[in-house]
Structure formats: C-alpha cells, structure tokens
Design a protein around this motif. Structure first.
Motif, PDB file in Angstrom:
ATOM      1  N   SER B 121      47.557  49.898  36.127  1.00 39.05           N
ATOM      2  CA  SER B 121      47.371  48.577  35.538  1.00 39.05           C
ATOM      3  C   SER B 121      45.910  48.420  35.139  1.00 39.05           C
ATOM      4  O   SER B 121      45.021  48.742  35.926  1.00 39.05           O
ATOM      5  CB  SER B 121      47.748  47.491  36.553  1.00 39.05           C
ATOM      6  OG  SER B 121      47.273  46.232  36.095  1.00 39.05           O
ATOM      7  N   ASP B 123      45.057  45.424  33.667  1.00 43.19           N
ATOM      8  CA  ASP B 123      44.935  43.983  33.517  1.00 43.19           C
ATOM      9  C   ASP B 123      44.385  43.398  34.815  1.00 43.19           C
ATOM     10  O   ASP B 123      44.976  42.511  35.419  1.00 43.19           O
ATOM     11  CB  ASP B 123      46.323  43.392  33.189  1.00 43.19           C
ATOM     12  CG  ASP B 123      46.233  41.902  32.904  1.00 43.19           C
ATOM     13  OD1 ASP B 123      45.125  41.439  32.571  1.00 43.19           O
ATOM     14  OD2 ASP B 123      47.256  41.209  33.039  1.00 43.19           O
ATOM     15  N   THR B 124      43.268  43.959  35.284  1.00 43.87           N
ATOM     16  CA  THR B 124      42.668  43.452  36.516  1.00 43.87           C
ATOM     17  C   THR B 124      41.159  43.356  36.338  1.00 43.87           C
ATOM     18  O   THR B 124      40.577  43.964  35.438  1.00 43.87           O
ATOM     19  CB  THR B 124      42.928  44.379  37.730  1.00 43.87           C
ATOM     20  OG1 THR B 124      41.996  45.474  37.692  1.00 43.87           O
ATOM     21  CG2 THR B 124      44.342  44.937  37.760  1.00 43.87           C
ATOM     22  N   THR B 125      40.554  42.618  37.233  1.00 52.03           N
ATOM     23  CA  THR B 125      39.096  42.479  37.269  1.00 52.03           C
ATOM     24  C   THR B 125      38.409  43.826  37.455  1.00 52.03           C
ATOM     25  O   THR B 125      37.262  44.004  37.073  1.00 52.03           O
ATOM     26  CB  THR B 125      38.738  41.559  38.463  1.00 52.03           C
ATOM     27  OG1 THR B 125      39.377  40.306  38.250  1.00 52.03           O
ATOM     28  CG2 THR B 125      37.244  41.349  38.599  1.00 52.03           C
ATOM     29  N   ASN B 128      39.678  46.857  33.945  1.00 54.55           N
ATOM     30  CA  ASN B 128      39.859  46.507  32.529  1.00 54.55           C
ATOM     31  C   ASN B 128      39.160  47.471  31.574  1.00 54.55           C
ATOM     32  O   ASN B 128      39.382  47.426  30.375  1.00 54.55           O
ATOM     33  CB  ASN B 128      39.428  45.054  32.274  1.00 54.55           C
ATOM     34  CG  ASN B 128      38.013  44.785  32.758  1.00 54.55           C
ATOM     35  OD1 ASN B 128      37.050  45.231  32.155  1.00 54.55           O
ATOM     36  ND2 ASN B 128      37.892  44.070  33.882  1.00 54.55           N
ATOM     37  N   ARG B 162      51.306  44.961  40.445  1.00 53.08           N
ATOM     38  CA  ARG B 162      50.142  44.923  41.344  1.00 53.08           C
ATOM     39  C   ARG B 162      49.799  46.281  41.950  1.00 53.08           C
ATOM     40  O   ARG B 162      48.845  46.374  42.714  1.00 53.08           O
ATOM     41  CB  ARG B 162      50.393  43.885  42.448  1.00 53.08           C
ATOM     42  CG  ARG B 162      50.297  42.461  41.912  1.00 53.08           C
ATOM     43  CD  ARG B 162      50.906  41.452  42.850  1.00 53.08           C
ATOM     44  NE  ARG B 162      50.382  41.586  44.193  1.00 53.08           N
ATOM     45  CZ  ARG B 162      50.963  41.085  45.283  1.00 53.08           C
ATOM     46  NH1 ARG B 162      52.104  40.426  45.173  1.00 53.08           N
ATOM     47  NH2 ARG B 162      50.423  41.248  46.468  1.00 53.08           N
ATOM     48  N   VAL B 164      47.893  49.257  41.316  1.00 50.71           N
ATOM     49  CA  VAL B 164      46.816  49.512  40.348  1.00 50.71           C
ATOM     50  C   VAL B 164      46.545  51.007  40.192  1.00 50.71           C
ATOM     51  O   VAL B 164      46.269  51.486  39.100  1.00 50.71           O
ATOM     52  CB  VAL B 164      45.530  48.767  40.779  1.00 50.71           C
ATOM     53  CG1 VAL B 164      44.397  49.027  39.794  1.00 50.71           C
ATOM     54  CG2 VAL B 164      45.802  47.268  40.873  1.00 50.71           C
ATOM     55  N   VAL B 191      46.485  45.241  44.204  1.00 51.41           N
ATOM     56  CA  VAL B 191      45.769  43.954  44.224  1.00 51.41           C
ATOM     57  C   VAL B 191      46.639  42.895  44.886  1.00 51.41           C
ATOM     58  O   VAL B 191      47.868  43.049  44.985  1.00 51.41           O
ATOM     59  CB  VAL B 191      45.373  43.440  42.811  1.00 51.41           C
ATOM     60  CG1 VAL B 191      44.176  44.205  42.274  1.00 51.41           C
ATOM     61  CG2 VAL B 191      46.536  43.478  41.847  1.00 51.41           C
ATOM     62  N   GLY B 195      45.200  38.562  42.217  1.00 47.80           N
ATOM     63  CA  GLY B 195      44.464  39.574  41.455  1.00 47.80           C
ATOM     64  C   GLY B 195      42.974  39.681  41.758  1.00 47.80           C
ATOM     65  O   GLY B 195      42.271  40.452  41.105  1.00 47.80           O
ATOM     66  N   ASN B 196      42.489  38.963  42.752  1.00 50.29           N
ATOM     67  CA  ASN B 196      41.040  38.994  43.005  1.00 50.29           C
ATOM     68  C   ASN B 196      40.640  39.921  44.152  1.00 50.29           C
ATOM     69  O   ASN B 196      39.455  40.093  44.413  1.00 50.29           O
ATOM     70  CB  ASN B 196      40.501  37.584  43.264  1.00 50.29           C
ATOM     71  CG  ASN B 196      41.167  36.907  44.452  1.00 50.29           C
ATOM     72  OD1 ASN B 196      42.391  36.812  44.499  1.00 50.29           O
ATOM     73  ND2 ASN B 196      40.397  36.462  45.413  1.00 50.29           N
ATOM     74  N   LEU B 198      41.109  43.831  45.419  1.00 49.67           N
ATOM     75  CA  LEU B 198      41.633  45.182  45.192  1.00 49.67           C
ATOM     76  C   LEU B 198      41.388  46.014  46.439  1.00 49.67           C
ATOM     77  O   LEU B 198      40.259  46.080  46.931  1.00 49.67           O
ATOM     78  CB  LEU B 198      40.935  45.860  44.005  1.00 49.67           C
ATOM     79  CG  LEU B 198      41.232  47.365  43.831  1.00 49.67           C
ATOM     80  CD1 LEU B 198      42.661  47.614  43.343  1.00 49.67           C
ATOM     81  CD2 LEU B 198      40.256  48.027  42.864  1.00 49.67           C
TER      82      LEU B 198
END
Lengths: 85, 230
Positions: B121, B123-125, B128, B162, B164, B191, B195-196, B198
């Motif tokens: 994924s 689409d995470t902090t 990306n 989720r 990752v 995550v 999503g904050n 990991l």
C-alpha cells in the motif's frame, strides 16, 4: 492482611503455532517417548501478594494476568494454586 | 519537522533512527527518555528497535507501561504519526496501538539478514513515495517477528488495505509470499485503523544509504516528510 503465594500457568493458546512445544515433542519422540501426542511450553509465574482473603488475592492476580502477565491475543492463563505464604 | 525517538533501557536502534532523520532528510531529531512524560513537541514519534527491558516476560510487554508510552499512546490516539520499527512494532502491539502480536520466529532462531519486502500500500503517511509492488531490500534482525492474529483481524487488515509490507520471495518470484519468520500471510508491516501508526519488523532506518548495503528504506522517511512536513 495476609501474604499469599499464587502460581500462574501461562501457555500458548491452542491452535496457535507453538514451534518450541513442537521441537520438544520431536525430541521426546527421538528419546523413545513414542506415546507423546503434544507438548506446549509456557511460563510459570509465582506472585507473592498481600491481601485480605485468598479470593481477593486471586482476583488481584487475575487482573495482573489480564494487564501484563499474559498476552490476551496469543496466550491463556490459569491460576494453578493459591497458598498462604 | 521534529522527530522524537524514544530510548528505552535496551533500545539499540535509536541512534540509527537519529542518523536516518538527521543525515538523510536533514530534519531535526531528539531523543525521548522512557522515564519522562515529555514528547518535546515532536511531530513524529519513532519507537526504535532493540531489546527494551531485556524482552523480559514478552518482547515489548514491559516497555508498554513505561511513563513515556502513556504520552505516546495519547499522541497516537490524537492522530499523531508513529513509526514503530522491530521492537517498536512489538511494543505498539502490546500497547494496543496495533492489532495482533509478534511471537517467536517459527525457526526458533534469531534472524539477522537482508530480506526483500513488497510494498502493498502506498496510500499511507509512510509509503507515499513508493509504488505498490515495489520490492525493497532491507535488513531484519529479530527473534520474535512472527506476526500472529486471528483470521477475522487478518481479513479486516487485508480488506481495509492496512497490510503495508509483505515479505517477498527471491528475484524470480518476487510476487510470491514468503516469510522468514513464519509471519501469518507473510505480513511484515501494518498500519492502524486511522493510518497514523505503522508497525514493521524490517529496519528502513538501516537501509538509507548504499554504503549500508541498500537505500531502499530512505523513502519511508521521505514519505513522512512529504506528508507531514512542517
């Protein structure tokens, strides 16, 4: 207040891969203990605690298990014995 | 942008994380002492690798109750970004910031080697700057990395996107799942719901320069800078 000595058994939850138990079982088979079907290796924790009664000492130990001594995701625990210390 | 790196008794990757932040993305890093209730106004918290409290009882079980963790948990619940690496991942699971648990490697051996992981994924902090399917070469160094959760949790993690990172196979079959430690569904990193947070077993902070053998972990830090940069 009296002092109690409480023994707790903590074991891997059934169904979760227990490589340590499996390795020990294999070793026992090698030694000729061919009737061994399963082995699980866990922890044995002894807590000495001051409490009013054996029941309250047990309740306190359960709380310790839920919060720290056992991981609720992967382990089961059992109060094995409660004795006056 | 300030990274707060927690030092527990037994942490041994705190300096690696510090170097990764300061030398590669040129941001500020501060150490956070486990006994203090002070996050020093950090924008990101890193829970580093190591053997906090000697891994006594279970890896991460004691660290989870240290004073600073109460503040880290509150920070994470407010949506603050937390990067939990290796022992940090174990601590985050014990603290309930992430679901599941990390058990003894299926081989019962401590594993210290470079592995390949696949980005599942972006689409995470934290990811990306990668593309889904990117294969990263990063080190692992752990004895307790077998990610374990019940089927319902695993299905939810997958359904929500989720998962990752997954361990990936050799060069010829990079898409195949393969797990060095017996992790369920080859999960290497996840995550939380928001999503904050990991958690990952591999060490991106030890793979930020080709002199270290790989710089494939660098984009984890660049991703955070791009998403959170202040």
């Amino acid at each position: 207040m009296s002092r109690f000595r409480i023994a707790v058994h903590i074991t891997p939850r059934r169904g979760i891969l227990d490589p340590q138990g499996k390795t020990v079982a294999d070793a026992l088979h090698t030694l000729g203990f061919s009737t061994v079907r399963d082995v699980h290796v866990g922890r044995h924790v002894i807590v000495e605690v001051d409490a009013g009664t054996a029941d309250s000492a047990t309740a306190l130990t359960r709380e310790m298990c839920e919060k720290l001594l056992a991981n609720p995701v992967t382990e089961d625990y059992e109060i094995a014995s409660v004795e006056g210390a | 942008m300030r990274f707060g790196i927690v030092t527990f008794p037994g942490s041994n990757c705190d300096y690696d994380a510090y170097q990764a932040v300061v030398e590669t993305i040129g941001e500020e890093a501060v150490y956070l002492w486990h006994k203090d209730h002070d996050l020093k106004q950090s924008d990101v918290i890193i829970l580093p690798g190591g053997f906090s409290y000697g891994d006594y009882l279970r890896a991460g079980a004691i660290a989870r109750f240290s004073p600073v963790m109460q503040d880290v948990i509150a920070f994470a619940k407010r949506g603050g970004p937390v990067l939990a690496i290796c022992n940090g991942f174990q601590i985050a699971c014990e603290a309930g910031l992430l679901p599941g648990a990390l058990l003894r490697n299926a081989s019962l051996k401590y594993i210290c080697e470079f592995v390949r992981i696949r980005v599942e994924s972006n689409d995470t902090t934290f990811t990306n700057r990668y593309a889904v399917g990117d294969i990263m070469r990063v080190p692992i160094a752990h004895g307790d990395g077998r990610y374990t959760a019940d089927d319902e949790t695993l299905n939810r993690l997958e359904g929500d996107g989720r998962v990752v990172f997954r361990y990936a196979g050799g060069p010829a079959d990079a898409d195949e799942w393969w797990s060095p430690n017996g992790a369920m569904r080859a999960i290497a990193g996840i995550v939380n719901e928001t999503g904050n947070v990991l958690g990952m077993m591999p060490h991106p902070e030890r793979a930020v320069d080709s002199l270290l053998g790989s710089d494939d972990g660098l984009r984890v830090f660049e991703s955070m800078l791009a998403r959170i940069g202040v």
